[in-house]
Motif scaffolding. Sequence first.
Motif, PDB file in Angstrom:
ATOM      1  N   ILE A   1       1.032  -1.121  -0.249  1.00  0.00           N
ATOM      2  CA  ILE A   1       0.023  -0.033  -0.005  1.00  0.00           C
ATOM      3  C   ILE A   1       1.112   1.216  -0.032  1.00  0.00           C
ATOM      4  O   ILE A   1       1.895   1.375   0.832  1.00  0.00           O
ATOM      5  CB  ILE A   1      -0.990  -0.026   1.207  1.00  0.00           C
ATOM      6  CG1 ILE A   1      -1.595  -1.105   1.263  1.00  0.00           C
ATOM      7  CG2 ILE A   1      -1.807   1.328   1.325  1.00  0.00           C
ATOM      8  CD1 ILE A   1      -2.889  -1.055   0.039  1.00  0.00           C
ATOM      9  N   CYS A   2       0.595   2.110  -0.939  1.00  0.00           N
ATOM     10  CA  CYS A   2       1.348   3.456  -0.864  1.00  0.00           C
ATOM     11  C   CYS A   2       1.746   3.851   0.514  1.00  0.00           C
ATOM     12  O   CYS A   2       0.958   3.994   1.497  1.00  0.00           O
ATOM     13  CB  CYS A   2       0.651   4.612  -1.835  1.00  0.00           C
ATOM     14  SG  CYS A   2       1.682   6.018  -2.004  1.00  0.00           S
ATOM     15  N   ALA A   3       2.937   4.384   0.665  1.00  0.00           N
ATOM     16  CA  ALA A   3       3.573   4.871   2.001  1.00  0.00           C
ATOM     17  C   ALA A   3       2.938   6.032   2.446  1.00  0.00           C
ATOM     18  O   ALA A   3       3.010   6.539   3.472  1.00  0.00           O
ATOM     19  CB  ALA A   3       4.903   4.848   1.876  1.00  0.00           C
ATOM     20  N   CYS A   4       2.467   6.864   1.411  1.00  0.00           N
ATOM     21  CA  CYS A   4       1.831   8.051   1.653  1.00  0.00           C
ATOM     22  C   CYS A   4       0.714   8.116   2.536  1.00  0.00           C
ATOM     23  O   CYS A   4       0.097   8.988   3.135  1.00  0.00           O
ATOM     24  CB  CYS A   4       1.650   8.938   0.591  1.00  0.00           C
ATOM     25  SG  CYS A   4       0.200   8.659  -0.431  1.00  0.00           S
ATOM     26  N   GLY A   5      -0.108   7.029   2.399  1.00  0.00           N
ATOM     27  CA  GLY A   5      -1.426   6.990   3.056  1.00  0.00           C
ATOM     28  C   GLY A   5      -2.621   7.185   2.408  1.00  0.00           C
ATOM     29  O   GLY A   5      -3.869   6.883   2.724  1.00  0.00           O
ATOM     30  N   CYS A   6      -2.621   7.307   1.058  1.00  0.00           N
ATOM     31  CA  CYS A   6      -3.832   7.347   0.041  1.00  0.00           C
ATOM     32  C   CYS A   6      -4.473   6.039  -0.127  1.00  0.00           C
ATOM     33  O   CYS A   6      -5.492   6.117  -0.717  1.00  0.00           O
ATOM     34  CB  CYS A   6      -3.040   7.937  -1.173  1.00  0.00           C
ATOM     35  SG  CYS A   6      -2.060   6.609  -2.319  1.00  0.00           S
ATOM     36  N   GLY A   7      -3.686   4.884   0.339  1.00  0.00           N
ATOM     37  CA  GLY A   7      -4.299   3.572   0.118  1.00  0.00           C
ATOM     38  C   GLY A   7      -4.479   2.792  -1.126  1.00  0.00           C
ATOM     39  O   GLY A   7      -5.128   1.706  -1.126  1.00  0.00           O
ATOM     40  N   GLN A   8      -3.804   3.351  -2.122  1.00  0.00           N
ATOM     41  CA  GLN A   8      -3.637   2.713  -3.504  1.00  0.00           C
ATOM     42  C   GLN A   8      -2.537   1.656  -3.237  1.00  0.00           C
ATOM     43  O   GLN A   8      -1.495   1.677  -2.754  1.00  0.00           O
ATOM     44  CB  GLN A   8      -3.119   3.877  -4.209  1.00  0.00           C
ATOM     45  CG  GLN A   8      -3.872   4.786  -4.778  1.00  0.00           C
ATOM     46  CD  GLN A   8      -5.070   4.400  -5.513  1.00  0.00           C
ATOM     47  OE1 GLN A   8      -5.032   3.587  -6.424  1.00  0.00           O
ATOM     48  NE2 GLN A   8      -6.331   4.778  -5.078  1.00  0.00           N
ATOM     49  N   LYS A   9      -2.687   0.737  -3.959  1.00  0.00           N
ATOM     50  CA  LYS A   9      -1.874  -0.511  -4.240  1.00  0.00           C
ATOM     51  C   LYS A   9      -0.884  -0.203  -5.161  1.00  0.00           C
ATOM     52  O   LYS A   9      -0.938   0.554  -6.128  1.00  0.00           O
ATOM     53  CB  LYS A   9      -2.371  -1.710  -5.037  1.00  0.00           C
ATOM     54  CG  LYS A   9      -3.513  -2.549  -4.057  1.00  0.00           C
ATOM     55  CD  LYS A   9      -4.091  -3.483  -4.640  1.00  0.00           C
ATOM     56  CE  LYS A   9      -5.182  -4.301  -3.791  1.00  0.00           C
ATOM     57  NZ  LYS A   9      -5.792  -5.318  -4.302  1.00  0.00           N
TER      58      LYS A   9
END
Length: 122
Positions: free
Chosen positions: A22-30
């Motif tokens: 999961i994207c490390a920025c927290g956006c929730g994208q795979k």
Amino acid sequence: MPKLLEAGILYVSEDFHTAAHICACGCGQKVRTPLGPTEWTVRNDTRGPTLRPSVGNWQLPCKSHYLITNGNVQWSNQWTEQQICAGRQKEHARRTEYYEARKPQVSWWRQLLDLVRQKLGL
């Protein structure tokens, strides 16, 4: 690879030569990263996994850019559109060079023989 990924975990499939998280920025994208000699590599040791090169999520709205080193996220600088374009061109050139170097080389003798056959209509 599970359908639902848990944040903070780097999933690796050796069978399918891919990693996902999961994207490390927290956006929730795979985020999927193919693994191989011209792509990303994963090293795992007691300190945690290291994924190289950096992950640049240029196709996602967040456009996050980071490294995963020993299980920790290290944030990298944001890239401009020009840097993204140059990076993609560099990746393409690196892949092309890698695969061109692995093509079987035709010897000069074989080339001459093929030319003679072509001229003789054989």
